[in-house]
Structure formats: C-alpha cells, structure tokens
Design a protein around this motif. Structure first.
Motif, PDB file in Angstrom:
ATOM      1  N   ILE A 219       0.749  -1.207   0.205  1.00 51.26           N
ATOM      2  CA  ILE A 219       0.020   0.039  -0.034  1.00 51.26           C
ATOM      3  C   ILE A 219       0.819   1.186   0.050  1.00 51.26           C
ATOM      4  N   HIS A 276       9.947  12.726   5.148  1.00 51.12           N
ATOM      5  CA  HIS A 276       8.666  12.606   5.777  1.00 51.12           C
ATOM      6  C   HIS A 276       7.863  11.539   4.754  1.00 51.12           C
ATOM      7  N   ASN A 277       8.858  11.152   3.796  1.00 51.67           N
ATOM      8  CA  ASN A 277       8.102  10.208   2.807  1.00 51.67           C
ATOM      9  C   ASN A 277       8.511   8.655   2.766  1.00 51.67           C
ATOM     10  N   ASP A 279       9.326   6.732   0.340  1.00 53.07           N
ATOM     11  CA  ASP A 279      10.083   6.393  -0.756  1.00 53.07           C
ATOM     12  C   ASP A 279      11.396   7.257  -0.574  1.00 53.07           C
ATOM     13  N   MET A 364       0.333   5.531  14.988  1.00 49.64           N
ATOM     14  CA  MET A 364      -0.408   6.470  14.297  1.00 49.64           C
ATOM     15  C   MET A 364      -0.801   7.480  15.427  1.00 49.64           C
ATOM     16  N   ARG A 383       5.060   3.577   8.069  1.00 46.21           N
ATOM     17  CA  ARG A 383       4.737   5.042   7.671  1.00 46.21           C
ATOM     18  C   ARG A 383       5.338   5.879   8.301  1.00 46.21           C
ATOM     19  N   PHE A 385       5.041   9.476   7.661  1.00 49.42           N
ATOM     20  CA  PHE A 385       4.626  10.703   7.451  1.00 49.42           C
ATOM     21  C   PHE A 385       4.593  12.049   8.389  1.00 49.42           C
ATOM     22  N   LYS A 386       4.830  13.130   8.069  1.00 46.36           N
ATOM     23  CA  LYS A 386       4.657  14.068   9.117  1.00 46.36           C
ATOM     24  C   LYS A 386       3.532  14.134  10.100  1.00 46.36           C
ATOM     25  N   GLY A 387       3.613  14.182  11.368  1.00 48.26           N
ATOM     26  CA  GLY A 387       2.675  13.959  12.384  1.00 48.26           C
ATOM     27  C   GLY A 387       2.298  12.575  12.543  1.00 48.26           C
ATOM     28  N   ARG A 388       2.672  11.607  11.928  1.00 46.57           N
ATOM     29  CA  ARG A 388       2.102  10.378  12.174  1.00 46.57           C
ATOM     30  C   ARG A 388       1.955   9.984  13.535  1.00 46.57           C
TER      31      ARG A 388
END
Lengths: 420, 165
Positions: A219, A276-277, A279, A364, A383, A385-388
């Motif tokens: 995903i 924050h990615n 990839d 999360m 993940r 991600f920023k703020g995750r």
C-alpha cells in the motif's frame, strides 16, 4: 492470453469467464475486517436503516488502534462495538484481552487469511493477507458500511506488476530492507491502483512472517493488493487454523503484466526511509550518527516473533543507550506469549525495553509512545508521514527490527552489521 | 453542475495523516469538528480561510496512506468544490467519491494555475476553465460514479437503492 492473479480471482468471484484491467466488477467478499473504526461504521450502517448485517459470520472485528482505551471517547467507541457485536451475533470479535492484538496479525493467526479469498478491511494494511494468496485490500468506512449492508463491493480490475526475487539476504538484511528498496525505486505512487505479484526462488525461501512484511507495505507504493502464490509453507501454516474452505488461485503462466521487475537479494544492504516520505530511502550507513530519542519495534509490519528474536539477539547482555526509550510491542498476545516462553521478553526488559500490550497505539499517534516536538524516532512501522506519531514537529525513520535494535543500543542510527 | 472557487495549491504525495491527523481518528467524530483539523499538519491556514467552492490543486498521489475516510470528509464538510490532482491514491479516491467530494485527475492544471486564482469546473462537460481563458479537459466520471456523486455519497446512494429514502 492468460490472466494475472487479480484478473483470475475477480473474474471467478464475479461469475465471469474473463476480465481485463479497467473492467469494473461487483463481488461478495469472503471476509470483512474492521478494528476500532467499527464504531464509526456502525453509525453509518445504522443510518442506512437496515436492522441486520448481511452475514455476521463474514465480519471480523479486532480492537487494536487504541487499547486498552486511553480516553473516555475511545472507551465509548469500544463499548458501542461490544454492544453491536452482541446484537448482531458477530462471533469473530477480538476484544481488548489476551486473545487479540494487532488486527492484521490476529486475522492471520486465527485462520481468516486464506488462499483464493476476497478480503476487504477498513484499514489500508489489509493488503497483508496477500501473503497467503488472498485478494485483500483496504476500503473506507462508508464502503464497509455498504459491505455490511449489502454484502457486495465494486472493484476496478487492476493492471499487474510482477516482482521476481532471486538470491539470499546477506547478513543483517531482511524483508523490510527489500520492500524499502522496492518502494524507494518505484516511488510512493509507483504501483497506484495496481496488483503486485511477488514471485521467484527467494520468495519460496522466505518465512510466512517475511512474506507478510512484503505484502503489508505494498500500500505504501499505492498498490491495491499484493500477492504471493501459496506453497507448502502457506498450506502448513493454515492447515490447523483455517476458519473455512479455500481454494488456491494462481496466475496463469502466460498472464500479461504491465511491468516485470527483478531483484537479487544478495545485492541488498540495510536501508532506512527518512522523514517524511516512505520512498525517501537511503542506505543506513549514510545516516549513521543521527541521534534518536525513541525506538519502536512492533506494528503490523514487524512485530512478530522473528522480529522480536532479531532484536533480542542484538540487545542480549547489552543496555539501551541512555536517553533512548525503546518500546517493544508484540503484534499479538500469541506472539507475546511465545516470546515469554522463549525468554525473548526477559532479554528485552533486561536491556531496558518497555514492553507495551499488543496494539497499534504509537504507530499512528494514539497513545503509548507519542513523540515530543523535535524528537526523532526510529521505528519498524510502515509510515513516516509528518505528524504520524502524533507530533508534526517530530521525525520518523523506518527500518528493520535489526537496524532499530542496533540504533537503540547506540543511541544513534546504526547499521546492524556493526553489532551482529 | 459547475463549481467556481479559489485555488489552494499543494505538492506531491499529500498523505492522509497531514490531511486529517491520526491522533484525532477516535476522539473527533463530529464532521464539523473534523473540518477544523483539515490539512492541519501541512497548512494550518487552510481550515480557517478556505471558502465554500474553493478547489484544491495538487501534484501526484494525493491522499496516499491510510484508509481513514475523515481525510475526505473534512474537505467535503469545509465545502471544497473539487480536488484536482496529477494522480490520486486509490483508497482516498474511492473515499472521496463515497463522501460526494469530486476528485478530478488532470495533470496539466498543476502548472497552469497559481494559489488564489479563481478557476471553474464544469462536471457535465468535464472541463476546467482557468482565468487566462484556457480550457482543460478531464476524463468524464463513469456512470455509476456520477450516480454516487449525484446522490451526495455512498450512504445516501445505498439508501436510495434499497428504497429507504
């Protein structure tokens, strides 16, 4: 021309002889999974005006996202779910107790992830069950309410990408490094809307747990589902636990793929996804020395027994660096109990680790390990991600359990090959 | 149906955690309350200043990440008229349609407009009009998607289908 796995299973379940990418089909799922968001789905389901769900035996609910409840709101959600489950006669309910754990782990351990099944889940990492030869994909709350109501869902038949894997992992390199390599190469949208089939001799050699790690993260490159052809390992894993009948569905030899990628595992090295990615992938050795505040080993990606074992092998007889919080979350109570039996938990605690109850809390930003502003966490999750993890001013790096354990030990990002 | 609004422009890979942070997932259930947190970790000015009809223009893979439907709900509740992106992540794309939020794939728009410019979308004609007089086409929605959008989302669509409304 033959069909890919996704084409074959969707055609079969839709009662068609042949489908092609782009066709839209409607199918009845074999199972529908929800977690704490079942509370919101119940509200949507009730707003439709129906009394009973389509089939209580096909619905599985596992509480895991905030367990045990950290606030009164979470507790109210859980209470609503318990009431609904009783009202509807939903038998496959895993409450906040020692039968449960992270939904994807529990779903597999309890024998719901089966070859040839179509499985939908109101969680994006439902794609994990492709490791057992299922067509499994994440959907939203309204769609799940629709499935509960009508027992059907539409799918656009996806194009397929085949990833052929050969060779063996060098020391210190794991399935997590491999999937980070693939996502780093393809990009976070590299498989958008597509079905990803893993194949090759390396897959045959991989454990069920390693296969789950690969499918869990498809995903993160946008894929609709991942798939690994069931073999004797799959069949022996599900032999005594399968909750229902199943049928192995394989892609045809002459199926047509949009792309075929090849990787040789022996050429891999430990990798890390930088903030924050997902990839944003680099060799761990390029990041060595970055100071960390927290290390997390667990989640639906890497909280299984072998992951905990790898971490323990690095931490045994050593102490986690001063100023670093190492949080370890076994992916299920079954994993937790096994880890106690094998004295892995003891080693981890002796090293200074905090063992949290099985669940998804910190991954999360719900609870049990939320980060402060400016803090850096290295995690085995999927993940960054920023703020995750609950704070947009924090930094999350993702890596294998070995890299996370080695980093916890040194207090800075560390290539695990240095401590193995 | 036509929508006219100001452009809010963002880059590639805008994920569901910055659209609606996970920490609110189980503590915020009222849609109006959800709306206050829209894009909070990316652009805190957005939820405060966005006006009904405004249009988000973004790069590739908009909505990647979680299946959390609130990422679409919070934008819909704020009155966002459409999200136009180079591409969308698939679960978000479905969630948006299921919430009655139009999502348009049109890669050419990104370089053609700036933040704050007013653009217009004609859903029937599948066209986007920019202030400098240019017109961009996008693929029309399939009939069943149009049906869901016209009913205001999946739940009202199911209700209508089974005759509960």
């Amino acid at each position: 021309m033959g069909m890919t796995f996704a084409e074959k299973i969707l055609a079969k379940k839709a009662g068609l002889l042949k489908v092609k990418p782009g066709d839209v089909v409607t199918v009845e799922p074999d199972r529908a999974l929800s977690h704490d968001n079942a509370a919101a789905i119940i509200k949507l389901f009730k707003s439709i005006g129906l009394e009973k769900v389509w089939n209580p035996k096909k619905i599985v609910i596992v509480l895991d996202h905030a367990v045990p409840a950290p606030t009164d709101k979470h507790a109210d959600n859980h209470k609503q779910i318990r009431r609904f489950v009783a009202e509807q006669g939903i038998e496959y309910f895993y409450d906040v107790n020692s039968d449960g754990g992270v939904c994807h782990q529990v779903f597999c351990e309890e024998g719901f992830a089966l070859p040839g099944h179509v499985i939908v889940g109101s969680d994006s990492h439902t794609c994990t069950y492709g490791a057992f030869g299922a067509f499994a994909t994440g959907i939203g709350r309204s769609e799940m309410a629709g499935v509960w109501a009508l027992g059907e869902i539409w799918f656009r038949v996806p194009e397929s990408i085949k990833i052929d894997l050969e060779g063996v992992f060098p020391e210190g390199v794991y399935a997590k490094d491999l999937i980070l390599r693939i996502i780093g190469d393809l990009g976070a949208d590299g498989a958008d809307y597509k079905s990803v089939e893993f194949s090759g001799s390396a897959i045959r050699n991989m454990s069920i747990s390693e296969r789950m790690t690969l499918c869990n993260m498809v995903i993160e490159m946008g894929a609709k589902n991942g798939f690994i052809e069931p073999d004797e390992k799959t069949l022996s894993y599900i032999e005594d636990i399968a909750k229902s009948e199943f049928e192995v569905i394989k892609p045809d030899e002459d199926a047509s793929y949009e792309r075929i990628l090849r990787y040789n595992l022996s050429k891999l090295e430990p990798l890390i996804a930088k903030p924050h990615n997902i990839d944003n992938v680099s060799p761990v050795k390029d990041l060595e020395g970055v100071k960390i505040d927290q290390a997390l080993i667990g989640t639906c990606t890497n909280g299984r027994l072998d992951d905990l074992k790898i971490a323990a092998s690095i931490l045994k007889g050593n102490k986690v660096a001063k100023g670093v919080r190492l949080i370890v979350i076994p992916a299920s109570w079954k994993v937790y109990k096994e880890a106690i039996k094998e004295r892995i938990i003891e080693i981890l605690i002796e090293s200074g680790a905090i063992i949290a109850p099985p669940g998804c809390g910190p991954c999360m930003g719900n609870h049990l390990g939320v980060l402060a502003s400016g803090e850096v966490c290295i995690s085995t999750a999927n993940r960054n991600f920023k703020g995750r993890m609950g704070n947009p001013e924090s930094q999350i790096y993702l890596a294998s359990p070995a890299t996370v354990a080695a980093s916890a030990l040194k207090g800075v990002i560390t290539d695990p090959r240095e401590v193995l | 149906m036509r929508v006219k609004g100001r452009v809010w422009k963002y880059g590639d890979d805008i994920n569901t955690d910055v659209i609606f942070p996970g920490k609110y997932t189980y503590v915020v259930s009222d849609p109006l309350e959800m709306a206050k947190h829209a894009l909070e970790d990316l652009d805190p000015s957005f939820a405060k200043e966005v006006k009904s009809g405004d249009i988000i223009v973004a790069g590739k893979n908009f909505g990647c990440g979680s299946s959390r439907e609130q990422a679409a709900t919070c934008l819909k509740v704020l009155g966002v008229g459409a999200v136009i992106a180079k591409s969308f992540a698939r679960i978000f794309y479905r969630n948006a349609i299921n919430q009655g939020l139009p999502v348009i794939q049109c890669p050419e728009i990104f370089d053609a407009v700036e933040k704050g410019e007013e653009i217009e979308v004609d859903f029937k004609e599948s066209k986007i009009f920019t202030p400098d007089g240019r017109v961009f086409n996008f693929p029309p929605f399939p009939d069943f998607v149009r049906g869901i959008l016209e009913d205001g989302g999946l739940i009202p669509h199911i209700k209508r289908r089974i005759g509960k409304e």
